[in-house]
Design an enzyme around this catalytic site. Structure first.
Site, PDB file in Angstrom:
ATOM      1  N   GLN A 256       0.837  -1.198   0.000  1.00  0.00           N
ATOM      2  CA  GLN A 256       0.000   0.000   0.000  1.00  0.00           C
ATOM      3  C   GLN A 256       0.871   1.247   0.000  1.00  0.00           C
ATOM      4  OE1 GLN A 256      -2.202   1.849   3.325  1.00  0.00           O
ATOM      5  NE2 GLN A 256      -4.039   1.495   2.105  1.00  0.00           N
TER       6      GLN A 256
ATOM      7  N   CYS B  53      -6.797   7.357   4.491  1.00  0.00           N
ATOM      8  CA  CYS B  53      -6.175   7.774   5.750  1.00  0.00           C
ATOM      9  C   CYS B  53      -6.582   9.203   6.096  1.00  0.00           C
ATOM     10  CB  CYS B  53      -4.661   7.660   5.656  1.00  0.00           C
ATOM     11  SG  CYS B  53      -3.882   8.144   7.193  1.00  0.00           S
TER      12      CYS B  53
ATOM     13  N   LYS C   1      -7.995   1.744  -1.714  1.00  0.00           N
ATOM     14  CA  LYS C   1      -8.687   1.610  -0.414  1.00  0.00           C
ATOM     15  C   LYS C   1      -9.159   3.004  -0.019  1.00  0.00           C
ATOM     16  CE  LYS C   1      -8.056  -0.165   4.320  1.00  0.00           C
ATOM     17  NZ  LYS C   1      -7.896   0.972   5.224  1.00  0.00           N
TER      18      LYS C   1
ATOM     19  N   HIS D 124     -13.699   1.202   3.435  1.00  0.00           N
ATOM     20  CA  HIS D 124     -13.911   1.337   4.880  1.00  0.00           C
ATOM     21  C   HIS D 124     -15.233   2.084   5.025  1.00  0.00           C
ATOM     22  CE1 HIS D 124     -12.146   2.793   9.011  1.00  0.00           C
ATOM     23  NE2 HIS D 124     -13.341   2.256   9.122  1.00  0.00           N
TER      24      HIS D 124
ATOM     25  N   ASN E 289     -14.822  -3.201   4.664  1.00  0.00           N
ATOM     26  CA  ASN E 289     -13.939  -3.085   5.824  1.00  0.00           C
ATOM     27  C   ASN E 289     -14.570  -2.157   6.860  1.00  0.00           C
ATOM     28  OD1 ASN E 289     -11.364  -0.895   6.647  1.00  0.00           O
ATOM     29  ND2 ASN E 289     -11.297  -3.002   7.352  1.00  0.00           N
TER      30      ASN E 289
ATOM     31  N   GLY F 212     -14.927  -2.435  11.448  1.00  0.00           N
ATOM     32  CA  GLY F 212     -15.700  -2.963  12.574  1.00  0.00           C
ATOM     33  C   GLY F 212     -16.117  -4.420  12.451  1.00  0.00           C
TER      34      GLY F 212
ATOM     35  N   GLY G 280      -8.964  -5.584  10.412  1.00  0.00           N
ATOM     36  CA  GLY G 280      -7.728  -5.005  10.924  1.00  0.00           C
ATOM     37  C   GLY G 280      -7.539  -5.263  12.395  1.00  0.00           C
ATOM     38  N   ARG G 281      -8.177  -4.420  13.208  1.00  0.00           N
ATOM     39  CA  ARG G 281      -7.911  -4.463  14.648  1.00  0.00           C
ATOM     40  C   ARG G 281      -8.234  -5.796  15.287  1.00  0.00           C
ATOM     41  NH1 ARG G 281     -11.059   1.084  15.438  1.00  0.00           N
ATOM     42  NH2 ARG G 281     -12.151   0.112  13.694  1.00  0.00           N
TER      43      ARG G 281
HETATM   44  C1  LIG Z   1      -2.971   1.302  14.144  1.00  0.00           C
HETATM   45  C2  LIG Z   1      -3.675   1.425  12.828  1.00  0.00           C
HETATM   46  C3  LIG Z   1      -2.976   1.831  11.704  1.00  0.00           C
HETATM   47  C4  LIG Z   1      -3.609   1.936  10.471  1.00  0.00           C
HETATM   48  N1  LIG Z   1      -2.871   2.244   9.364  1.00  0.00           N
HETATM   49  C5  LIG Z   1      -3.471   2.213   8.147  1.00  0.00           C
HETATM   50  C6  LIG Z   1      -2.708   2.313   6.954  1.00  0.00           C
HETATM   51  O1  LIG Z   1      -1.481   2.389   6.980  1.00  0.00           O
HETATM   52  N2  LIG Z   1      -3.363   2.298   5.764  1.00  0.00           N
HETATM   53  C7  LIG Z   1      -4.720   2.163   5.696  1.00  0.00           C
HETATM   54  O2  LIG Z   1      -5.271   2.144   4.587  1.00  0.00           O
HETATM   55  N3  LIG Z   1      -5.452   2.040   6.797  1.00  0.00           N
HETATM   56  C8  LIG Z   1      -4.858   2.029   8.003  1.00  0.00           C
HETATM   57  N4  LIG Z   1      -5.615   1.787   9.119  1.00  0.00           N
HETATM   58  C9  LIG Z   1      -7.046   1.533   8.972  1.00  0.00           C
HETATM   59  C10 LIG Z   1      -7.295   0.031   8.778  1.00  0.00           C
HETATM   60  O3  LIG Z   1      -6.690  -0.441   7.592  1.00  0.00           O
HETATM   61  C11 LIG Z   1      -8.796  -0.259   8.708  1.00  0.00           C
HETATM   62  O4  LIG Z   1      -9.346   0.413   7.606  1.00  0.00           O
HETATM   63  C12 LIG Z   1      -9.527   0.203   9.968  1.00  0.00           C
HETATM   64  O5  LIG Z   1      -8.829  -0.174  11.138  1.00  0.00           O
HETATM   65  C13 LIG Z   1     -10.951  -0.369  10.025  1.00  0.00           C
HETATM   66  O6  LIG Z   1     -10.920  -1.779  10.025  1.00  0.00           O
HETATM   67  P1  LIG Z   1     -11.088  -2.624  11.395  1.00  0.00           P
HETATM   68  O7  LIG Z   1     -12.325  -2.105  12.067  1.00  0.00           O
HETATM   69  O8  LIG Z   1     -11.229  -4.047  10.954  1.00  0.00           O
HETATM   70  O9  LIG Z   1      -9.868  -2.381  12.225  1.00  0.00           O
HETATM   71  C14 LIG Z   1      -4.986   1.668  10.359  1.00  0.00           C
HETATM   72  C15 LIG Z   1      -5.692   1.247  11.494  1.00  0.00           C
HETATM   73  C16 LIG Z   1      -5.046   1.115  12.713  1.00  0.00           C
HETATM   74  C17 LIG Z   1      -5.828   0.621  13.916  1.00  0.00           C
END
Ligand SMILES: Cc1cc2nc3c(=O)[nH]c(=O)nc-3n(C[C@H](O)[C@H](O)[C@H](O)COP(=O)(O)O)c2cc1C
Length: 328
Positions: free
Chosen positions: A65, A95, A134, A178, A218, A220, A240-241
């Protein structure tokens, strides 16, 4: 070239999805698609590329990415990355960070779909690999977008559709969405992952309206039941999380790959031990790798104890050997 059609992916996360964490994921699941952290085009152009872009073969399928604010940098960065054979290149248009939007990157770019199309066009000139995007379902650009905009709240379904209509002309056929807007002023990145409400229906609607596109949802998503529900409406799901905090969920994803994953925590710790021993042999401290494994005992007895031991900056192979004697 076709984009990756894999059903499950691990979201790109800065300071989390580095090479160490990706290797850890592979100790549990060999199939999910992995992402690098977001890497700016400038970092790729100016930095130590082996350090920034290198990865191990086990990490495939893996997506790089990048973030970029102009087509020249995007072209140069992707050209350099071409040496590393990523399976797909993804452009970050999601972002919300000030640092990123202040530089006209990330979610800010949702207000400039023509520019994104130009950036993608250049990226595609530099690589034969598929290029995906994304993004968010919209943005609130109040206080950030130029005055020339008659609306700074671009959060209508039609705004997202317009963004996709324009960027797909550049040859994008996969979008990872997202499902919440990004508020560019006033919320920090963490709040921007929690406060704007999730609007999954609009992602489903895009898939209905544009069935030829690969749409990945994506935001939650935390359980296999939720994944199954989403898969009735879209092509794939990104988490992600939840994966970072509860990596054993990766062992529940075998069903998406027609297999069963029966690995135990003890077996994972044995793989971790070999990995850590190699790091130590090469003179590297395993601390940063071990930090990424903090969720291994999530929700089970011993979780606090595990975290405490693993978080110790001196933890290493000795620690793991000792802990291995303590698990059944
Ligand atoms: C610590 C952290 C860093 C993240 N860094 C990026 C990133 O580098 N690029 C990106 O597209 N999204 C980034 N995100 C967002 C995640 O890719 C994702 O879209 C977001 O956490 C929602 O998904 P989730 O609810 O499954 O965590 C980051 C999220 C977290 C928690």
């Amino acid at each position: 070239m076709e984009s990756i059609k894999n059903k499950i992916s691990v979201a790109p996360m800065v300071d989390k999805t580095d090479r160490n964490f990706r290797n850890f994921v592979r100790m549990i699941n060999k199939d999910v698609t992995l992402y690098t952290e977001m890497i700016t085009a400038q970092a790729i152009i100016k930095g130590d590329t082996d350090y920034i872009l290198g990865f191990d073969e086990v990490e495939n399928p893996i997506v790089l990415q990048i973030s970029a604010s102009n087509k020249k940098e995007a072209y140069e960065a992707v050209k350099i990355a071409e040496e590393y054979n990523y399976d797909e290149i993804n452009l970050n248009v999601g972002c919300p960070s000030d640092r990123v939007s202040g530089n006209a990157m990330g979610a800010y770019l949702m207000a400039f779909p023509e520019l994104v199309a130009e950036i993608v066009h250049e990226m595609k000139k530099a690589t034969k690999k598929p290029v995906s995007i994304k993004h968010r379902i919209g943005i609130d650009g109040k206080g950030v977008l130029p005055d020339s905009f008659d609306r700074t709240l671009l959060d209508r379904y039609e705004d997202m559709l317009n963004f996709i209509n324009i960027t797909e002309q550049a040859g994008v056929n996969k979008y990872i969405i997202h499902a919440r807007i990004a508020i560019l002023a006033g919320l920090d990145p963490k709040e921007n992952r929690e406060i704007p409400p999730l609007r999954y229906d609009e992602v489903y609607k895009i898939k209905k309206e544009k069935p030829h596109l690969h749409i990945e949802i994506n935001g939650g998503i935390k359980t296999v039941a939720a994944i199954d529900e989403h898969l009735k409406n879209v092509d794939s799901v990104m988490l992600g999380r939840e994966i970072y905090d509860n990596p054993m969920i990766l062992s529940e994803f075998g069903k998406y790959y027609d297999k069963e994953i029966n690995i135990t925590r003890k077996e994972i710790m044995e793989k971790m031990l070999s990995y850590v021993e190699k790091m130590e042999e090469n003179g590297n401290r395993p601390h940063l790798f071990l930090l990424h494994t903090h969720g291994l005992f999530h929700g089970v007895k011993g979780s606090k104890y595990w975290k405490r031991e693993i978080n110790d900056s001196k933890a290493g192979s000795e620690t793991l050997r000792r802990l291995l004697l303590e698990v059944e």
